[in-house]
Design a protein around this motif. Sequence first.
Motif: not given
Ligand SMILES: [Zn+2]
Length: 278
Positions: A110, A114, A122, A126, A203
């Motif tokens: 993860h 990012h 990813h 988001h 997050h």
């Molecule tokens: Zn994330």
Amino acid sequence: MDGMMASLAIEAATYVVLMVVFTLLAFVSRGRDAFKWSPELRQSALTNVLMLHIGGLNGVLYLLTIVPLISLYHTVGLPVLPETAWTHVPFVLKALVALLVYDFSMYWVHRWLHTSWLWPAHAVHHSDPELHFLSWSRGHFIEQFVIAACMVFSSTWLGFGIREIFGLALLQGLHQHYVHARLDWNHGFLRHVIVSPQLHRWHHAEVEAAYDKNFASIFPFFDLMFGTYYNPGSAIAVPTGIGNNPDNNVIALILHPFREWGRMLAERKRVSAAAETA
Ligand SMILES: [Zn+2]
Ligand SMILES: [Zn+2]
């Protein structure tokens, strides 16, 4: 064909059960407000379901991903713990160890997602401006493949077979639906033991102090160990989404990483051409 129809029926039934369960949880948390779905929330929910089936890996594709990945693991001859290692270990403890190993691997995957070149894939997850329990379904197939590989490699190494891996994936999937739900729960004294909806909402927050925080999927103590834990309190009102947001446009969401990578490559070319002429 019968198998496909059965699979679709199971998925439809799963959505109904999830809808009932999460509406009840939201009712416990927010009262009658839980039944109010704004047009934006309805649009986001529809996008997330479509993303699972068009731009992500739905149940059938997931099966077609996990099985070949397990074969690949054994064909390459990667190490596997012998079955005897688990002889005296209760099943619950065995499952807990597998989830710990998975979440430790996923924490680092993860973090990797990012970083600059993987972030466009990813970012699709988001991009949801209306975070809710179906937001877990919003994921690009590239990212979902990476997550499936992480689950398969971490579990196969422990000596787990296909049925056990599917059991873990199901547990992990249910927990992921829960942490994306519109609930401002922080788990009180268990807040450092199991990821809460409040922690995961931070997050997703479009707030600078929260960027690159709370990477753990299940166990927040990994964030505490590696200095990425962040929870200043209530998260229900914080904005979510990404800057250059394709919002709820499914085609734009599927194309998003490819467009971003094209833009990044063009930018890199432009910078090196400028450096050469300078
Ligand atoms: Zn994330
Ligand atoms: Zn998420």
